[in-house]
Design an enzyme around this catalytic site. Structure first.
Site, short mmCIF file in Angstrom:
data_model
loop_
_atom_site.label_atom_id
_atom_site.label_comp_id
_atom_site.label_asym_id
_atom_site.label_seq_id
_atom_site.Cartn_x
_atom_site.Cartn_y
_atom_site.Cartn_z
CE LYS A 172 65.54 91.11 -78.39
NZ LYS A 172 65.18 92.34 -79.62
N GLY A 223 58.03 92.99 -71.54
CA GLY A 223 57.44 93.06 -72.75
C GLY A 223 56.46 92.50 -72.22
CB SER A 224 53.50 90.69 -74.43
OG SER A 224 54.15 89.39 -75.62
CB THR A 227 57.73 87.98 -75.74
OG1 THR A 227 56.95 87.71 -76.79
CG2 THR A 227 58.50 87.81 -76.28
N GLY A 228 56.72 86.87 -72.55
CA GLY A 228 57.69 86.75 -71.26
C GLY A 228 58.19 84.94 -70.87
CB CYS A 279 52.72 97.76 -69.28
SG CYS A 279 54.11 98.48 -67.84
#
Length: 472
Positions: A172, A223-224, A227-228, A279
């Site tokens: 995705k 990701g962030s 969201t993680g 990151c």
């Protein structure tokens, strides 16, 4: 046949599938619409999961040599289309074309090198009475959720470990950068059996559908942190295996014995690469007070020489911030620095795109937002230090622990400091070095588990203990 980068589809069971509802992202350099991409439904996901589970039965039984052969062909496909993919990456992500070319080249390298790592079987005991073997077996169907900063490398960095270890995978992409990932899946469909590698484009509803789907056995998410945490909570419902590679706020500690002129270009590049939207680039710069003023002046001069503009233009180093959400976050963070001393710019001129000129904040308080938060935009706080124990404490005093670096000619001193830094990667006299054979992951809130290297590969497996006893 050249890769068509004008039409985009889901890849389900090796078929290119459209959807009744579509969406598009924007080119961040000019805010013009990119092409339409599918918005996947639950039915699309169910179809992909069914195909992946069916494909897993055969794919999991193939040999490592068979998988290596097919992965080599996949790498060849990526390499044959590297110019088109780099062009598409700059169009959707905004980074300079030269940086897009490097990312695609790294993806080819990862696709070639990761399958050379041997997955071990360890004989724990071998006697007349019994043999005990510890080995690794594939998990099943993997869901790979890819961010918008390095979509090509990070997609390949999930696809290859998943299928090399005998799993099937559904990718995705980020809604902001779906285009290259869909094309990678098209190339994979030319190499792998149906259902082994699939890709679904979607909006913000697709991620939770994937993480909660009972037919998916593992999630690899980049990701962030925010969201993680949601991903981990969602995976817990079905006890999915999960790997999380989350945000960082990487410190770099500059000692007073460095060759300033030699170090400045490296620090400048490693702080503002990809508009600081990585990151693991330098996010907090700690410079010894003895050299602070000279270092600041020379760093400012160097960063001023970095060209800002559309990534397709020659010699551009700093492209636009990738999306309006990140652009607004950056503007809000800039507002918090209004009362702080600024060594360089930070001007945000109204333009067709999401352009932000680089800023260096001069010795802000440790408690300020620009130090404590991950900007993910070209805003660099530069801070003084004098006491070694103090700077180590300050470097470690965040919730994140992804990467950190020490810069010094004195290797004993550098190792002493490096050994006390709490992060998944620590560099001496460099930063953001990565390699396919080296595990990559974070400490603290920067993630759980690792990608790449042997540890990253076995994260796509279950450990199995095999007890063998002779028949009586």
């Amino acid at each position: 046949m050249s890769l068509d980068i004008t039409a985009f589809h889901n890849v389900i069971n090796n078929e290119l599938i459209s959807s009744s509802h579509t969406r598009h992202s924007l080119n961040p350099a000019n805010r013009q619409p990119n092409p339409e991409v599918p918005v996947s439904t639950k039915e699309d996901l169910d179809q992909a999961v069914d195909a992946a589970r069916q494909a897993f039965r055969k794919w999991s039984k193939t040999s490592f040599d068979e998988r290596r052969t097919i992965l080599s062909a996949f790498a060849d496909k990526i390499e044959a289309n590297k110019e088109a993919l780099a062009q598409l990456l700059t169009q959707e992500q905004g980074k300079a074309l030269s940086q897009s070319a490097v990312e695609v080249g790294m993806a080819v390298q990862w696709a070639r090198v990761l399958p050379t790592i041997e997955i071990p079987e360890t004989v724990i005991e071998d006697t007349e009475e019994q043999q005990i073997i510890q080995r690794y077996t594939p998990v099943g169907v993997c869901g790979a959720i890819v961010p918008w900063d390095f979509p090509v490398l990070l997609a390949v960095g999930k696809i290859v470990p998943a299928v090399y270890t005998g799993n099937t995978v559904i990718i995705k992409p980020s809604p902001f950068t779906p285009y290259c990932v869909l094309k990678l899946a098209e190339l994979a469909a030319q190499c792998f059996a149906p259902g082994v590698v699939q890709a679904l484009s979607g909006d913000d509803e697709l991620g939770p559908m994937i993480t909660e789907h009972p037919g998916i056995d593992k999630i690899s998410f980049t990701g962030s942190i925010r969201t993680g945490k949601l991903v981990m909570k969602s995976c817990a419902k079905n006890l999915k295996r999960v790997t999380l590679e989350l945000g960082g706020n990487d410190p770099a500690i500059i000692c007073d014995d460095v060759n300033i002129d030699a170090v400045i270009p490296k620090i400048g590049f490693l702080s503002f690469l990809c508009s600081s939207q990585i990151c693991m680039v330098i996010k907090r710069l700690y410079v010894h007070e003895k050299i602070y003023d000279e270092f600041r002046e020379k760093l400012v001069a160097f960063v001023q020489s970095l060209k800002v503009g559309d990534g397709t233009q020659p010699d551009v180093f700093i492209g636009p911030v990738q999306n309006s959400m990140q652009y607004d976050k950056a503007k809000d963070l800039f507002k918090s620095t209004e009362r702080l001393k600024t060594a360089l710019g930070g001007n945000i001129d109204e333009s067709a795109g999401y352009f932000i000129h680089p800023a260096i904040i001069d010795n802000p308080p440790e408690s300020s937002r620009v130090v404590q938060e991950e900007p993910f935009a070209p805003i660099l706080p530069m801070l003084k230090w004098s006491d070694e124990e103090d700077v180590i404490t300050r470097a470690n005093a965040t919730e994140t622990g992804l990467g950190s670096s020490v810069w010094s000619k004195d290797m004993t001193r550098a190792r002493r400091i490096a050994n006390q830094l709490d992060s998944g990667s620590v560099w001496i006299n460099s930063h953001f070095d990565v390699a396919p054979k080296v595990p990559f992951g974070g400490h603290k809130a920067s993630g759980i588990g690792t990608e790449w290297g042997l540890n990253g590969l076995t994260a796509y497996c279950n450990s199995q203990s095999l007890w063998v006893k002779p028949s009586s």
